[in-house]
Design a protein around this motif. Structure first.
Motif, PDB file in Angstrom:
ATOM      1  N   GLY A  81       0.780  -1.230   0.000  1.00  0.00           N
ATOM      2  CA  GLY A  81       0.000   0.000   0.000  1.00  0.00           C
ATOM      3  C   GLY A  81       0.809   1.277   0.000  1.00  0.00           C
ATOM      4  N   ALA A  82       2.032   1.239   0.520  1.00  0.00           N
ATOM      5  CA  ALA A  82       2.843   2.455   0.521  1.00  0.00           C
ATOM      6  C   ALA A  82       3.364   2.796  -0.871  1.00  0.00           C
ATOM      7  CB  ALA A  82       4.022   2.301   1.488  1.00  0.00           C
ATOM      8  N   GLY A  83       3.282   1.831  -1.800  1.00  0.00           N
ATOM      9  CA  GLY A  83       3.786   2.070  -3.155  1.00  0.00           C
ATOM     10  C   GLY A  83       2.747   2.617  -4.105  1.00  0.00           C
ATOM     11  N   GLY A  84       1.505   2.687  -3.685  1.00  0.00           N
ATOM     12  CA  GLY A  84       0.447   3.205  -4.554  1.00  0.00           C
ATOM     13  C   GLY A  84      -0.903   2.662  -4.136  1.00  0.00           C
ATOM     14  N   PHE A  85      -1.926   3.078  -4.841  1.00  0.00           N
ATOM     15  CA  PHE A  85      -3.282   2.648  -4.524  1.00  0.00           C
ATOM     16  C   PHE A  85      -3.468   1.168  -4.879  1.00  0.00           C
ATOM     17  CE2 PHE A  85      -4.079   7.196  -4.480  1.00  0.00           C
ATOM     18  CZ  PHE A  85      -4.973   7.313  -3.424  1.00  0.00           C
ATOM     19  N   ILE A  86      -4.027   0.418  -3.921  1.00  0.00           N
ATOM     20  CA  ILE A  86      -4.256  -1.010  -4.094  1.00  0.00           C
ATOM     21  C   ILE A  86      -5.762  -1.270  -4.149  1.00  0.00           C
ATOM     22  CG2 ILE A  86      -3.896  -3.306  -3.117  1.00  0.00           C
ATOM     23  CD1 ILE A  86      -1.310  -1.891  -3.969  1.00  0.00           C
ATOM     24  N   PRO A  87      -6.263  -1.831  -5.262  1.00  0.00           N
ATOM     25  CA  PRO A  87      -7.689  -2.177  -5.310  1.00  0.00           C
ATOM     26  C   PRO A  87      -8.024  -3.216  -4.236  1.00  0.00           C
ATOM     27  CG  PRO A  87      -6.689  -2.229  -7.493  1.00  0.00           C
ATOM     28  CD  PRO A  87      -5.564  -2.130  -6.523  1.00  0.00           C
ATOM     29  N   VAL A  88      -9.127  -3.019  -3.551  1.00  0.00           N
ATOM     30  CA  VAL A  88      -9.552  -3.952  -2.497  1.00  0.00           C
ATOM     31  C   VAL A  88     -11.035  -4.253  -2.696  1.00  0.00           C
ATOM     32  CG1 VAL A  88      -7.831  -3.130  -0.844  1.00  0.00           C
ATOM     33  CG2 VAL A  88     -10.109  -2.078  -0.891  1.00  0.00           C
ATOM     34  N   PRO A  89     -11.536  -5.352  -2.139  1.00  0.00           N
ATOM     35  CA  PRO A  89     -12.971  -5.652  -2.238  1.00  0.00           C
ATOM     36  C   PRO A  89     -13.812  -4.534  -1.627  1.00  0.00           C
ATOM     37  CG  PRO A  89     -11.745  -7.569  -1.461  1.00  0.00           C
ATOM     38  CD  PRO A  89     -10.786  -6.427  -1.446  1.00  0.00           C
ATOM     39  N   ARG A  90     -15.015  -4.388  -2.127  1.00  0.00           N
ATOM     40  CA  ARG A  90     -15.905  -3.325  -1.654  1.00  0.00           C
ATOM     41  C   ARG A  90     -16.129  -3.403  -0.144  1.00  0.00           C
ATOM     42  NH1 ARG A  90     -17.336   1.603  -2.220  1.00  0.00           N
ATOM     43  NH2 ARG A  90     -17.060   1.218  -4.454  1.00  0.00           N
ATOM     44  N   ASP A  91     -16.304  -4.605   0.402  1.00  0.00           N
ATOM     45  CA  ASP A  91     -16.547  -4.738   1.841  1.00  0.00           C
ATOM     46  C   ASP A  91     -15.366  -4.219   2.655  1.00  0.00           C
ATOM     47  OD1 ASP A  91     -19.075  -5.839   1.553  1.00  0.00           O
ATOM     48  OD2 ASP A  91     -18.313  -7.893   1.433  1.00  0.00           O
ATOM     49  N   LEU A  92     -14.151  -4.543   2.237  1.00  0.00           N
ATOM     50  CA  LEU A  92     -12.973  -4.065   2.962  1.00  0.00           C
ATOM     51  C   LEU A  92     -12.833  -2.558   2.801  1.00  0.00           C
ATOM     52  CD1 LEU A  92     -10.421  -4.503   4.591  1.00  0.00           C
ATOM     53  CD2 LEU A  92      -9.229  -5.149   2.475  1.00  0.00           C
ATOM     54  N   TYR A  93     -13.075  -2.065   1.605  1.00  0.00           N
ATOM     55  CA  TYR A  93     -12.996  -0.624   1.357  1.00  0.00           C
ATOM     56  C   TYR A  93     -13.934   0.140   2.289  1.00  0.00           C
ATOM     57  CZ  TYR A  93     -12.914   3.730  -1.381  1.00  0.00           C
ATOM     58  OH  TYR A  93     -12.769   5.039  -1.788  1.00  0.00           O
ATOM     59  N   GLU A  94     -15.173  -0.325   2.377  1.00  0.00           N
ATOM     60  CA  GLU A  94     -16.155   0.376   3.211  1.00  0.00           C
ATOM     61  C   GLU A  94     -15.851   0.238   4.689  1.00  0.00           C
ATOM     62  OE1 GLU A  94     -19.903  -1.174   1.960  1.00  0.00           O
ATOM     63  OE2 GLU A  94     -19.953   0.045   0.110  1.00  0.00           O
ATOM     64  N   LEU A  95     -15.325  -0.905   5.107  1.00  0.00           N
ATOM     65  CA  LEU A  95     -14.984  -1.063   6.519  1.00  0.00           C
ATOM     66  C   LEU A  95     -13.811  -0.171   6.905  1.00  0.00           C
ATOM     67  CD1 LEU A  95     -15.625  -2.455   9.171  1.00  0.00           C
ATOM     68  CD2 LEU A  95     -14.013  -4.258   8.548  1.00  0.00           C
ATOM     69  N   LEU A  96     -12.844  -0.013   6.028  1.00  0.00           N
ATOM     70  CA  LEU A  96     -11.735   0.901   6.304  1.00  0.00           C
ATOM     71  C   LEU A  96     -12.238   2.343   6.410  1.00  0.00           C
ATOM     72  CD1 LEU A  96      -8.988  -0.606   3.960  1.00  0.00           C
ATOM     73  CD2 LEU A  96      -8.983  -0.612   6.464  1.00  0.00           C
ATOM     74  N   GLN A  97     -13.160   2.723   5.548  1.00  0.00           N
ATOM     75  CA  GLN A  97     -13.738   4.062   5.651  1.00  0.00           C
ATOM     76  C   GLN A  97     -14.503   4.238   6.961  1.00  0.00           C
ATOM     77  OE1 GLN A  97     -15.984   4.402   1.894  1.00  0.00           O
ATOM     78  NE2 GLN A  97     -14.513   5.969   1.260  1.00  0.00           N
ATOM     79  N   LYS A  98     -15.245   3.216   7.343  1.00  0.00           N
ATOM     80  CA  LYS A  98     -15.980   3.264   8.607  1.00  0.00           C
ATOM     81  C   LYS A  98     -15.009   3.350   9.786  1.00  0.00           C
ATOM     82  CE  LYS A  98     -19.871   2.690   9.143  1.00  0.00           C
ATOM     83  NZ  LYS A  98     -21.014   3.631   9.332  1.00  0.00           N
ATOM     84  N   SER A  99     -13.889   2.674   9.684  1.00  0.00           N
ATOM     85  CA  SER A  99     -12.882   2.716  10.751  1.00  0.00           C
ATOM     86  C   SER A  99     -12.323   4.127  10.925  1.00  0.00           C
ATOM     87  CB  SER A  99     -11.750   1.736  10.429  1.00  0.00           C
ATOM     88  OG  SER A  99     -12.226   0.406  10.393  1.00  0.00           O
ATOM     89  N   VAL A 100     -12.125   4.817   9.820  1.00  0.00           N
ATOM     90  CA  VAL A 100     -11.650   6.198   9.895  1.00  0.00           C
ATOM     91  C   VAL A 100     -12.694   7.071  10.587  1.00  0.00           C
ATOM     92  CG1 VAL A 100     -11.046   8.226   8.522  1.00  0.00           C
ATOM     93  CG2 VAL A 100     -10.133   5.983   7.895  1.00  0.00           C
TER      94      VAL A 100
END
Length: 343
Positions: A81-100
């Motif tokens: 992830g430090a090397g650039g944007f990494i595509p992730v599944p929608r569920d993980l993407y939304e959970l990371l946003q919720k975590s923020v």
């Protein structure tokens, strides 16, 4: 060792709701703990199929969100992830946003970028010495939800500097519980209980003939003692505790709950039990309030309108301070077994 446990036997058969409801129970080891699901249905075979489909979703959550599985989507994000944007599944993407969002809500008491600190303390327990102040302060710049960058159109996530890692241990099991409940509802199940180990429980509906599911909360200083009984219906309860496991370093026990802001184990709390509409929220808030301590945790929960039982440490090991934040009406109902402020 238990934190939350279902109380009382429930009938295997019931004539309520115009039919015979049969109780089906299943348990599987996944996400590092034993998940249990018990559900009522008119057809036991269909209920069992629904439960197994729910467990399949829990296993997918582990495959996606575990930082112990090298092939998981989260592990790939931590590696690359430090090397650039990494595509992730929608569920993980939304959970990371919720975590923020929860990080911002709790003044960073909840923060999924705590990963480098967790690794440092785990290594310290193996080496037999706590991290030095210098080692700990060097890691603090790597902690903070601002290190997570999101690209909505690409559904991708980036870590803004090398060394930042994500640990979803304080929220992933709650997400898995909520997804399991969603699947059971899709199969027409209205009465069920889903538990992630003994730290998070979601109650769907209520057992036949009863107004709610009754969940016992362990007393922090009595291995078989009950601190409170919580009556739940369509709600989740989560407990974070300083006695469930810890690191033993040089003869001293350190809580595995770390304050992301200081990098130190939390020493002021015995346990926090929080009730919320879903398990993601109860999971995150029980973690955050454990870090915040009694006063700030109580202010936050009253602001959010979330019922809870908070147990702080006293001056001596035998002393505890209990704060109950009651519901404003209806469910849940909290029955404290001992109502004295100090015990």
């Amino acid at each position: 060792m238990w934190l939350l446990v279902v109380l009382g036997a429930v009938p295997l058969l019931s004539q309520s709701d115009g039919g015979r409801l049969q109780l089906v129970r299943r348990a599987h080891y996944v996400m590092g703990t034993v998940f249990e699901i018990e559900a009522y249905g008119e057809d036991a075979d269909r209920a069992a199929e629904a439960i197994e489909e729910a467990f399949a979703a829990i296993r997918r959550a582990d495959e996606m969100m575990s930082n112990y599985r090298e092939e998981s989507d989260l592990s790939r994000l931590n590696r690359e992830g430090a090397g650039g944007f990494i595509p992730v599944p929608r569920d993980l993407y939304e959970l990371l946003q919720k975590s923020v969002e929860y990080s911002r809500l709790t003044d960073s008491a909840f923060d999924v970028t705590v990963g480098p600190l967790v690794v440092a303390w785990q290594r310290a327990s193996e080496q037999g010495r706590p991290p030095s102040d210098r080692e700990r302060t060097q890691l603090l710049p790597l902690i903070g939800s601002g290190h997570l960058l999101f690209a909505e159109q690409e559904q991708a996530v980036r870590l803004d500097r090398p060394g930042v890692t994500v640990d979803l241990g304080g929220i992933a099991k709650g997400w898995a519980v909520d997804r399991a409940a969603q699947i059971l509802r899709q199969h027409g199940i209205e009465r069920a209980l889903i538990s992630a180990g003994t730290s998070s429980v979601y109650a769907m509906g209520s057992p036949p003939g009863q107004p709610a599911w009754n969940i016992a909360v362990r007393h922090p200083l009595q291995e078989d003692g009950i601190l409170a009984v919580v009556s739940l219906k369509d709600q989740s309860v989560s407990t974070s505790a300083g006695y469930e496991r810890d690191w033993k370093i040089a003869g001293k026990a350190y809580s595995h709950h770390l304050d992301p802001r200081s990098g130190m184990p939390v020493e002021s709390m015995w346990s926090t039990t929080v009730i919320a509409p879903d398990a993601v929220e109860s999971d995150a808030l029980s973690t955050a309030t454990f870090v915040l301590g009694l006063e700030r945790a109580e202010r936050l929960l009253r602001k959010l309108g979330r019922p809870a039982v908070l147990v702080g440490k006293g001056n001596r090991r035998s002393e505890i301070t209990i704060r109950e934040i009651a519901s404003t009406g209806g469910m849940p109902v909290i029955h404290l077994q001992r109502r004295r402020e100090k015990q």
